[in-house]
Design a protein around this motif. Structure first.
Motif, PDB file in Angstrom:
ATOM      1  N   ARG A 252     -11.046  77.703  65.020  1.00  0.00           N
ATOM      2  CA  ARG A 252     -10.493  77.068  65.894  1.00  0.00           C
ATOM      3  C   ARG A 252      -9.443  77.794  66.664  1.00  0.00           C
ATOM      4  O   ARG A 252      -8.197  77.217  66.793  1.00  0.00           O
ATOM      5  N   PHE A 253      -9.445  79.115  66.741  1.00  0.00           N
ATOM      6  CA  PHE A 253      -8.275  79.871  67.572  1.00  0.00           C
ATOM      7  C   PHE A 253      -8.820  79.904  69.064  1.00  0.00           C
ATOM      8  O   PHE A 253      -8.145  80.110  70.008  1.00  0.00           O
TER       9      PHE A 253
ATOM     10  N   HIS B 163     -19.203  82.474  67.623  1.00  0.00           N
ATOM     11  CA  HIS B 163     -18.949  81.105  66.603  1.00  0.00           C
ATOM     12  C   HIS B 163     -17.796  80.754  66.830  1.00  0.00           C
ATOM     13  O   HIS B 163     -17.289  79.653  66.320  1.00  0.00           O
ATOM     14  N   GLY B 164     -16.818  81.200  67.248  1.00  0.00           N
ATOM     15  CA  GLY B 164     -15.396  80.863  67.623  1.00  0.00           C
ATOM     16  C   GLY B 164     -14.725  80.928  66.289  1.00  0.00           C
ATOM     17  O   GLY B 164     -13.869  80.206  66.012  1.00  0.00           O
ATOM     18  N   ASN B 165     -14.987  81.901  65.381  1.00  0.00           N
ATOM     19  CA  ASN B 165     -14.587  81.872  63.906  1.00  0.00           C
ATOM     20  C   ASN B 165     -14.666  83.368  63.451  1.00  0.00           C
ATOM     21  O   ASN B 165     -15.134  84.489  64.025  1.00  0.00           O
TER      22      ASN B 165
ATOM     23  N   LEU C 255     -14.529  93.709  60.707  1.00  0.00           N
ATOM     24  CA  LEU C 255     -13.451  94.211  61.171  1.00  0.00           C
ATOM     25  C   LEU C 255     -13.081  94.103  62.700  1.00  0.00           C
ATOM     26  O   LEU C 255     -12.236  93.578  63.151  1.00  0.00           O
ATOM     27  N   GLY C 256     -14.528  94.047  63.363  1.00  0.00           N
ATOM     28  CA  GLY C 256     -14.604  93.889  64.922  1.00  0.00           C
ATOM     29  C   GLY C 256     -14.088  92.310  65.027  1.00  0.00           C
ATOM     30  O   GLY C 256     -13.431  91.904  65.983  1.00  0.00           O
ATOM     31  N   ALA C 257     -14.780  91.638  64.270  1.00  0.00           N
ATOM     32  CA  ALA C 257     -14.591  90.027  64.192  1.00  0.00           C
ATOM     33  C   ALA C 257     -13.049  89.502  63.948  1.00  0.00           C
ATOM     34  O   ALA C 257     -12.250  89.030  64.754  1.00  0.00           O
TER      35      ALA C 257
END
Lengths: 289, 249, 313
Positions: free
Chosen positions: C143-144, C226-228, C67-69
């Motif tokens: 990709r955000f 990781h950017g995801n 949930l943090g991610a």
């Protein structure tokens, strides 16, 4: 359609019970929460896969023989683990006991990968049990009915053993009060070992019986253990009849769920368990420990 | 003056086994009440109901200091001034003696949810004072697992003292100790009870201790009050002698 | 400040400098591995707070990591929150979830507690997995943002190191505070604390929420790394990883999980290069630890005179 689904559910429930019975039996007597129970089940399935072609492939007798031999082998394995490892940690922290069975899960999974590889394997159904029984206009697979029958037989044997044999009396004594067994002059260690062997046998038996029913692979262990835990927790740890009721209820609800809420099927059993646990916690005040 | 504790028709069953069956208990402020009786008479269960540990599923009514406290949780009763020790003393065994004391002081100081280490340090003085009172000053830095059985009893008593109880429930305070240690421990406890004006209910098997300390003795058998009276009355009660005093306890 | 404290501060400072040197000295590959180790160490430390101090074994701690991610990712993807602000959304979402789930779980104890935490985590996982329109389902959110916001592995590693150190400082203070003492007391004997006037469940909930918040912080760092964000971040595998780290590193020790994260991830990285069956090795190490050194690496280190941040005061 509904009836078929109910029968499906009952069969799955019976399988769940066979697995859960061993788990709850072991917990009831030696307070060990055996995470590797699903791994033992998996070994039972793989051994059956190995043995079926050796013992007249495709016949009922060959299948039953393979399943029984597998269960015995798994029981022996359980016995060895109990004697070599578990014995050293009965007195220690709950978490440590848990972790050691988790360690066994990791070890067994990789050994299974080494022996049988990473791909799915299949066990052929005995010819006598393939096909379906037509009732009204619904078809009930014979194999599933047979599994259900086998489950009932196992339950009958368990009840007879528990009610009427000396071993059963000792078992009940050990579940109710561990000090009592010592008073009876029985070596507690022997009882722990026997119960672990019996529980492992049940796990191996379940794995063997279920082998023709689906794909067998090295990831079976976690799927199985989580399901079994849920059943045991719903039924109350150490409570055999609770496990039976829990297993059948979960089996039926799950297969009905697949019918009506396919998107929820994965999480349904967790929702059931959460509901049971929360209800239990609300029904009881104060700290229990 | 109303009694400090008034318990009416208390009952509790475990499955089919009835542990306590309709007991009345009225305790004056400042009284020292002993509960005696053979094993399984329901004494410990009764204490647990009064302390809130067995409040769930117990029948009857308990009034403490005029308020109805039936069914309250142990923490609520503790905050109202009911303290207790257990048959097998309950302490925090992996912590030091001083930490046990500090932990016991937190609720009264209102610091359970505090993050201020300084405030904790201020409590140390109080902790040391109580440890001195119960004779454990030298043990303050020792892990509880490493102190003797008798010292653990002292510690548990000190922990309950830290909550400033008005009613103290002691479950076999002197069990499992040698004669001399037992006498010293009881003398210390009695001294504290007297000085702090604490009302006392205790379960004890040592009849000498019971007769020396108690103002009133309640004899229980099979979950009921079998006899009640001052030590002289109990000592001369023929039935009590038969079922209990005569049986070699 | 006592001599003991000064001694400890010097060791912490030394370890931090050493970590920074490792990040910059051996190239980006090692910097990436070091960063993953630090993030998992933070996650394991958060679990350690409830396990070693609060006496609660959770089978669902990854829910708060995941949930943090997702709190971070969804804030950007679905709510157009500026990334800098979105960083805070991760831990906050995890904290709120821990408050909600925790208030149910702390009513139970032992294995029943563990199983309810598992159920909560699996329900979280299922929601992340199946709410395609919102969470992206099993394909996750990608990709955000650029991985590490485009920072070099070394620089992002340094950021994570600073966050880790600050977190450890806060956790260390918490453990030494009155609340920390309360958490330890309830962890040892909730029955006794209740008889002293504590509400043990509320203390457990406080520990659970703090642990959930730090798990969420770790999850957010992982998502940036990781950017995801994937549902697996909330899955059982992540929980088990953290549990294993805590046990290998040493139960009942403050720094144990850090040792555990280092050893576990080094094993995972280097053994798996040579043998596919690296979990077999982990299993054997685990068994050896439980049978031979139940206090884990921190316990062994303490015997050699290296401070373990253990619970003796």
């Amino acid at each position: 359609m509904l009836a078929v689904q109910v029968v499906n559910g009952l069969m799955e429930g019976m399988m769940l019970f066979l697995i859960a019975s061993g788990l709850t039996l072991i917990f009831g007597v030696s307070r060990i929460i055996n995470f590797a129970h699903g791994s033992l089940y998996m070994i039972g399935a793989f051994l059956t896969y190995q043995l079926v072609p050796m013992l007249s492939d495709g016949t009922l007798v060959g299948f039953i023989g393979a399943v029984l031999l597998s269960a015995i082998a798994v029981a022996a394995l359980g016995g060895i683990f109990e004697i070599l490892v578990l014995r050293r940690i009965y007195g220690s922290e709950e978490l440590m006991q848990l972790i050691i069975t988790v360690a066994l899960v990791l070890i067994i999974r990789d050994i299974v990968k080494l022996i049988w590889g990473r791909n799915d394997v299949l066990v052929s159904m005995p010819a006598e049990l393939s096909g379906a029984l037509k009732v009204a206009d619904a078809y009930f697979p014979i194999f599933q009915l047979a599994i259900f029958g086998a489950g009932l037989m196992v339950i009958a044997v368990m009840i007879l053993v528990i009610k009427f044999t000396r071993a059963g009396i000792l078992l009940r004594a050990a579940t109710d009060d561990r000090g009592m067994v010592a008073l009876l002059g029985i070596n507690q260690q022997t009882i722990f070992t026997s119960v672990f062997v019996a529980g492992s046998f049940l796990a191996g038996l379940a794995g063997g019986l279920a082998a023709p029913f689906g794909n067998i692979n090295y990831m079976l262990d976690t799927t199985i253990i989580v399901g079994a835990f849920i059943v045991v927790v719903i039924g109350g740890l150490g409570n055999l009849y609770g496990a039976l009721a829990g297993a059948l209820a979960v089996g039926v609800l799950k297969s009905m769920g697949v019918l009506y809420y396919p998107r929820l099927s994965m999480v349904l059993i967790f929702l059931i368990m959460a509901a049971v646990l929360v209800a239990r916690s609300l029904g009881r005040a104060g700290v229990t420990r | 003056m109303p009694p400090l504790l008034e318990a009416r028709n208390i009952s509790k069953a475990f499955g089919r086994f009835v542990a306590v069956a309709g007991v009345d208990l009225v305790i004056r402020k400042g009284e020292r009440r002993a509960l005696i009786g053979p094993n399984g008479a329901g004494k410990s269960t009764l204490l647990s109901i009064l302390g809130g540990q067995q409040a769930g599923g117990a029948g009857g009514q308990v009034r403490f200091d005029g308020d109805d406290v039936s069914g309250l949780q142990p923490e609520d009763l503790a905050r109202r001034g009911v303290g207790r020790t257990f048959q097998i003393s309950r302490t925090f065994r992996k912590m030091t003696v001083a930490e046990n004391m500090l932990a016991s002081l937190l609720p009264r100081a209102g610091l359970i949810y505090s993050l201020s280490t300084q405030r904790l340090n201020i409590l140390r003085e109080q902790a040391d004072a109580i440890l001195t009172e119960v004779g454990l000053a030298r043990r303050s830095g020792t892990i509880v697992d490493e102190i003797s059985h008798g010292d653990r009893k002292r510690l548990e008593f000190g922990m309950v003292l830290a909550t400033r109880p008005r009613l103290l429930l002691l479950d076999e305070p002197a069990a499992g100790m040698g004669l001399q240690e037992r006498q010293e421990l009881m003398a210390m406890m009695l001294d504290q009870v007297t000085r702090n004006g604490i009302t006392l209910i205790f379960v004890e098997h040592d009849i000498d201790i019971v007769f020396r300390i108690a103002d009133v003795i309640t004899v229980m058998a099979r979950g009921r009050v079998f006899a009640e009276g001052n030590p002289q009355e109990i000592a001369s009660n023929k039935d009590v002698q038969d079922i209990y005093l005569g049986s070699g306890h | 400040m006592t001599a003991h404290h000064r001694h400890e501060s010097i060791i912490w400072l030394g370890a931090a400098v050493a970590a920074a040197v490792v990040l910059f000295a051996f190239g980006p590959g090692i910097a990436l591995l070091g960063t993953e180790i630090m993030i998992m160490a933070l996650f394991a430390c958060s679990l350690n707070l409830i396990m070693s101090y609060g006496g609660m074994v959770s089978f669902g701690h990854a829910a708060y990591f995941g949930l943090g991610a997702y709190g971070f990712a969804l804030a950007i993807v679905r709510f157009d929150v500026p990334p800098a602000l979105a960083l805070a959304c991760g831990p906050i979402l995890a904290l709120l979830a821990a408050l909600l789930f925790g208030s149910l779980c702390v009513r139970l104890s032992h294995i029943y507690f563990a199983m309810l935490t598992l159920a909560c985590a699996e329900i979280t996982y299922a929601i992340l997995f199946q709410a395609y329109d919102f969470t992206g389902g099993d394909t996750g959110l990608t990709r955000f943002v650029a991985p590490r916001f485009g920072l070099t592995p070394q620089l992002y590693g340094l950021v994570v190191l600073v966050v880790l150190l600050l977190s450890l400082l806060i956790l260390r203070r918490l453990v030494a505070s009155p609340l920390g003492l309360a958490i330890r007391s309830v962890g040892e004997d909730p029955y006794r604390t209740a008889a002293l006037g504590y509400n043990p469940r509320r203390v457990q909930l406080a520990a659970f929420v703090v642990a959930g918040g730090f798990a969420g912080l770790a999850g957010m760092l992982f998502s940036v790394f990781h950017g995801n964000a994937f549902p697996d971040y909330a899955g059982l595998a992540f929980t088990l990883d953290a549990l294993v780290m805590v046990v290998i590193g040493g139960l009942h020790s403050f720094v144990g999980p850090i040792y555990g994260a280092i050893i576990y991830l080094l094993m995972k990285t280097f053994i798996s290069r040579y043998v596919g069956e690296w979990e077999l090795v982990v299993g054997i190490v685990l068994m050896a630890v439980v049978l031979g050194a139940p206090r884990g690496l921190a316990g062994l280190a303490a015997r050699l005179g290296i401070p373990s941040g253990g619970r003796k005061s």
